[in-house]
Design a protein around this motif. Structure first.
Motif, short mmCIF file in Angstrom:
data_model
loop_
_atom_site.label_atom_id
_atom_site.label_comp_id
_atom_site.label_asym_id
_atom_site.label_seq_id
_atom_site.Cartn_x
_atom_site.Cartn_y
_atom_site.Cartn_z
N MET A 149 -35.13 36.67 -60.69
CA MET A 149 -35.10 36.79 -59.23
C MET A 149 -36.22 37.71 -58.74
SD MET A 149 -31.07 37.05 -58.26
CE MET A 149 -29.89 35.78 -58.70
N ARG A 150 -36.41 38.82 -59.43
CA ARG A 150 -37.48 39.75 -59.05
C ARG A 150 -38.84 39.09 -59.16
NH1 ARG A 150 -35.77 44.87 -58.25
NH2 ARG A 150 -33.75 45.47 -59.14
N ASP A 151 -39.04 38.38 -60.25
CA ASP A 151 -40.31 37.70 -60.46
C ASP A 151 -40.54 36.62 -59.40
OD1 ASP A 151 -42.68 37.08 -62.26
OD2 ASP A 151 -41.65 35.15 -62.32
N TRP A 152 -39.51 35.85 -59.11
CA TRP A 152 -39.62 34.79 -58.10
C TRP A 152 -39.97 35.37 -56.74
CZ3 TRP A 152 -36.69 34.03 -53.65
CH2 TRP A 152 -36.90 32.81 -52.99
N LEU A 153 -39.30 36.47 -56.38
CA LEU A 153 -39.56 37.08 -55.07
C LEU A 153 -40.98 37.64 -55.00
CD1 LEU A 153 -38.00 37.63 -52.44
CD2 LEU A 153 -37.45 39.90 -53.33
N ALA A 154 -41.43 38.27 -56.08
CA ALA A 154 -42.80 38.81 -56.11
C ALA A 154 -43.82 37.69 -55.99
CB ALA A 154 -43.02 39.62 -57.38
N ARG A 155 -43.58 36.57 -56.70
CA ARG A 155 -44.51 35.44 -56.64
C ARG A 155 -44.53 34.83 -55.24
NH1 ARG A 155 -46.16 32.97 -61.47
NH2 ARG A 155 -45.46 34.07 -63.34
N LEU A 156 -43.39 34.78 -54.61
CA LEU A 156 -43.31 34.20 -53.27
C LEU A 156 -44.13 35.03 -52.28
CD1 LEU A 156 -41.99 31.95 -51.55
CD2 LEU A 156 -40.14 33.56 -51.08
N TYR A 157 -43.97 36.36 -52.33
CA TYR A 157 -44.72 37.21 -51.41
C TYR A 157 -46.21 37.20 -51.75
CZ TYR A 157 -40.60 39.07 -49.08
OH TYR A 157 -39.46 39.20 -48.32
N ALA A 158 -46.53 37.10 -53.04
CA ALA A 158 -47.94 37.01 -53.42
C ALA A 158 -48.57 35.73 -52.89
CB ALA A 158 -48.08 37.07 -54.94
N MET A 159 -47.82 34.63 -52.95
CA MET A 159 -48.32 33.37 -52.41
C MET A 159 -48.53 33.48 -50.91
SD MET A 159 -46.55 29.58 -52.45
CE MET A 159 -45.27 30.12 -51.31
N ARG A 160 -47.59 34.12 -50.22
CA ARG A 160 -47.76 34.30 -48.78
C ARG A 160 -49.02 35.10 -48.47
NH1 ARG A 160 -43.59 37.85 -45.25
NH2 ARG A 160 -44.65 39.49 -46.43
N SER A 161 -49.26 36.15 -49.25
CA SER A 161 -50.46 36.96 -49.02
C SER A 161 -51.73 36.15 -49.25
CB SER A 161 -50.45 38.18 -49.95
OG SER A 161 -49.34 39.01 -49.67
N ARG A 162 -51.72 35.31 -50.30
CA ARG A 162 -52.91 34.50 -50.58
C ARG A 162 -53.16 33.48 -49.48
NH1 ARG A 162 -50.75 34.58 -55.92
NH2 ARG A 162 -49.90 32.48 -55.67
N ILE A 163 -52.09 32.85 -49.00
CA ILE A 163 -52.23 31.87 -47.93
C ILE A 163 -52.80 32.52 -46.67
CG2 ILE A 163 -50.97 30.35 -46.36
CD1 ILE A 163 -49.08 29.71 -48.68
N ARG A 164 -52.27 33.68 -46.32
CA ARG A 164 -52.75 34.38 -45.13
C ARG A 164 -54.22 34.79 -45.29
NH1 ARG A 164 -47.67 38.47 -43.65
NH2 ARG A 164 -46.30 36.87 -42.74
#
Length: 301
Positions: free
Chosen positions: A68-83
């Protein structure tokens, strides 16, 4: 399922109680408890052992908390990359092994910034094996890695482009005594403590035969440490624990300052080629710019 439910659950683990977690999340305790229940209902399993007098996780929660921690970190990292991509334009992704991240990559990045500061680049540092796998999967545009001289990667894949950037010597070194002499005497029947790489690591395979085998034949040796972390071997060698083989670029300052001394003439060591690869179908303006800069007088290894 809402992302905030995962955040609630992880906050509960960190806080240790429902009341403190609710305060951290700026909601009332009943509202917080409902959100934990909603997560459990969505998953179809209980995460909290409510029969325990203190907060206790169920086996499912303990097993999947890291995921869960890894998934959440990857999700926020993806959001940062998209932005970032939307705001600043596309970028190239370079994957490289940990050792090169410390030894050669900083010089290469300075070269990029000086010649093309507008070209955006993201670096992903990992184990060599993971870097190669990520590149093959198309998760990185560029692969920067070390190879044994005469044995390039992807020799059977002509469509993958390659730039050799230079040759680096792997040097056996040890710490020095108060007189600046090698801490371990190679003359006579001496006892040599060795700091080695894991057998299944790239450098472990490179050194196993003939270098390490030859040392074990000639000297009374003891394996005092075995690891895949090159930087860790440098630190242990500096501490005087034993003799380790390290890339010249990683220990150049240590050799110049006299903190480490080369035993290359006595023990030998292989030469490694540092090369960069790209998929020909990968196209972007930053990638083309950086690839051309690696052709055009890149920094020495």
């Amino acid at each position: 399922m809402k992302i905030e439910w995962i955040e609630d659950f992880l906050s509960l683990i960190e806080a240790g109680t429902f009341s403190q977690a609710a305060e951290m999340r700026h909601v009332t305790q009943p509202a917080f408890s409902r959100r934990i229940r909603q997560l459990e209902e969505w998953l179809g399993v209980e995460l909290i052992d409510r029969h325990s007098p203190r907060l206790a996780l169920t086996p499912y929660a303990r097993t999947y908390e890291p995921t869960m921690r890894d998934w959440l970190a990857r999700l926020y990292a993806m959001r940062s990359r998209i932005r970032a991509d939307a705001k600043h334009g596309p970028r190239a992704i370079l994957t490289t092994q940990h050792t090169l991240t410390v030894s050669y990559l900083p010089r290469l990045l300075r070269h990029f910034r000086h010649r093309a500061p507008e070209a955006r680049l993201q670096v992903r540092s990992s184990d060599r094996r993971d870097c190669i796998r990520n590149f093959q999967r198309g998760e990185a545009d560029l692969l920067l890695c070390s190879e044994l001289e005469g044995a390039p990667l992807f020799a059977d894949r002509e469509e993958i482009e390659r730039i050799p950037l230079g040759v680096e010597q792997l040097i056996p070194v040890c710490a020095v005594d108060q007189q600046g002499q090698p801490l371990f005497n190679l003359g006579g029947e001496c006892h040599l403590p060795l700091i080695a790489y894991d057998d299944d690591s790239f450098l472990g395979e490179v050194l196993a035969n003939p270098y390490l085998l030859d040392v074990q034949r000639r000297f009374d040796t003891e394996l005092v440490c075995e690891t895949s972390f090159t930087i860790g071997i440098r630190e242990l060698t500096l501490s005087g624990l034993g003799i380790g083989w390290l890339p010249h670029g990683l220990i150049e300052e240590d050799l110049t300052a006299g903190r480490l001394i080369s035993l290359l003439d006595s023990l030998g060591g292989p030469k490694l080629v540092v090369a960069c690869y790209r998929h020909p179908e990968a196209e972007s303006a930053p990638l083309e710019t950086l690839w051309q800069l690696m052709h055009d007088r890149p920094p020495s290894i």
